[in-house]
Design a protein around this motif. Structure first.
Motif, short mmCIF file in Angstrom:
data_model
loop_
_atom_site.label_atom_id
_atom_site.label_comp_id
_atom_site.label_asym_id
_atom_site.label_seq_id
_atom_site.Cartn_x
_atom_site.Cartn_y
_atom_site.Cartn_z
N GLN A 4 -13.65 2.02 -2.49
CA GLN A 4 -12.20 1.88 -2.61
C GLN A 4 -11.52 3.21 -2.33
OE1 GLN A 4 -10.69 0.98 -6.53
NE2 GLN A 4 -8.83 0.05 -5.72
N ARG A 6 -7.81 5.14 -2.68
CA ARG A 6 -6.45 5.16 -3.22
C ARG A 6 -5.74 6.36 -2.61
NH1 ARG A 6 -5.29 1.66 -7.46
NH2 ARG A 6 -7.09 0.77 -8.54
N ASP A 37 -0.94 2.32 -3.92
CA ASP A 37 -1.46 1.85 -5.20
C ASP A 37 -1.85 3.00 -6.11
OD1 ASP A 37 -3.75 2.78 -3.99
OD2 ASP A 37 -4.84 0.87 -4.04
N ALA A 38 -1.38 4.22 -5.80
CA ALA A 38 -1.71 5.37 -6.61
C ALA A 38 -0.63 6.44 -6.47
CB ALA A 38 -3.06 5.95 -6.21
N ASP A 64 -2.64 -3.49 -10.20
CA ASP A 64 -3.69 -2.69 -9.57
C ASP A 64 -3.29 -1.24 -9.38
OD1 ASP A 64 -6.31 -2.48 -8.32
OD2 ASP A 64 -5.22 -2.15 -6.44
N ARG A 66 -2.43 2.64 -10.13
CA ARG A 66 -2.95 3.62 -11.07
C ARG A 66 -2.19 4.94 -10.95
NH1 ARG A 66 -4.51 -0.39 -12.59
NH2 ARG A 66 -6.62 -1.08 -13.16
N GLN A 215 -15.32 5.49 -5.53
CA GLN A 215 -13.88 5.48 -5.39
C GLN A 215 -13.42 6.84 -4.88
OE1 GLN A 215 -9.99 4.97 -8.26
NE2 GLN A 215 -11.65 3.52 -8.55
N TRP A 217 -9.86 9.10 -4.08
CA TRP A 217 -8.42 9.33 -4.12
C TRP A 217 -8.07 10.44 -3.14
CZ3 TRP A 217 -4.55 8.38 -8.33
CH2 TRP A 217 -4.93 7.33 -9.18
N GLN A 236 -3.25 6.37 5.22
CA GLN A 236 -3.52 5.02 4.74
C GLN A 236 -3.71 4.05 5.91
OE1 GLN A 236 -1.91 2.96 0.96
NE2 GLN A 236 -0.40 2.50 2.52
#
Length: 242
Positions: A4, A6, A37-38, A64, A66, A215, A217, A236
């Motif tokens: 994932q 972010r 989403d972050a 979802d 964060r 994950q 970020w 993104q």
């Protein structure tokens, strides 16, 4: 293999140049969360926020979403990680307003704070007594990139952030615990101001994909010129499946 990504920015500003990329919403944060989403909250470094403020932010975004939250400078720069049980408890009492939407907690260290294994171990004990949140450390003294420091962070499940510009070569890649890769892109060559061109974004895309973490970020902190939001959107788009 990263499961994932972010992608986001430090704060949720919507510069005029990219504002039309975001859906309508009741606030900038609500609109921001329509694309990302972050987000990373940096204002907590300078001043505390009441629990109801954190709760209001959490209510503005989807399930979802964060929030990464930066620890106060009273802990990192003033106390220099020593005797922090009280300040940590107060911080997490406030941040509890985010509920399940609390993501990683960021500890950015002052450039002159050298690694001291005993001090760090005591701090991490106090941190874990206060919360089970994921901790990310962005050290800036060269001693933090030695194998001893990296091993201690990994042992305590602390991810070491990758930073740009990197103060030492090892700072450009994630370290510590490998369950999370966290990139903080501050703008280069002019920190906080420079945007990232297509070639630079391609390099960061490659680095993010190569990170050995479940994950990843990537937070753009080049907010002074408003470049962060456009850069985050561009990365993104590059990382989007298909």
């Amino acid at each position: 293999m990263v499961k994932q990504f972010r992608i986001g920015t430090a704060a949720w500003a919507l510069p005029r140049s990219v504002r039309d990329r975001f859906p309508d919403g009741s606030s900038n944060l609500a609109r921001y969360s329509g694309c990302f989403d972050a987000v990373e909250i940096n204002t907590s470094f300078y001043r505390p926020h009441r629990r109801n403020v954190y709760a209001r932010w959490a209510e503005a975004v989807g399930d979802d979403f964060r929030f990464a939250v930066k620890l106060p400078k009273a802990i990192s720069h003033e106390a220099r990680l020593q005797d922090c049980a009280g300040p940590l408890a107060a911080f997490f009492d406030q941040a509890a307003g985010l509920g399940a939407k609390l993501g990683p907690v960021l500890l950015q260290l002052p450039p002159k704070l050298a690694f001291d294994a005993a001090v760090v171990a005591r701090f991490l004990h106090d941190f874990r007594e206060a919360s089970d949140a994921q901790l990310v450390c962005e050290p800036r003294h060269a001693s933090w990139f030695d194998p001893e420091a990296d091993a201690l962070l990994a042992e305590h499940r602390v991810a070491r952030a990758a930073a740009d510009p990197a103060r030492v070569p090892q700072a450009a890649t994630p370290g510590g615990w490998t369950g999370l890769a966290y990139f903080r892109l501050h703008g280069s060559p002019r920190i906080y101001w420079s945007s990232y061109d297509a070639a630079a974004l391609a390099q960061w895309e490659e680095a993010a994909r190569a990170a050995a973490a479940e994950q990843c970020w990537v937070i753009f902190d080049n907010t002074a010129s408003g470049a962060a939001t456009a850069d985050a959107l561009a990365l993104q788009d590059r990382l989007r499946p298909g």
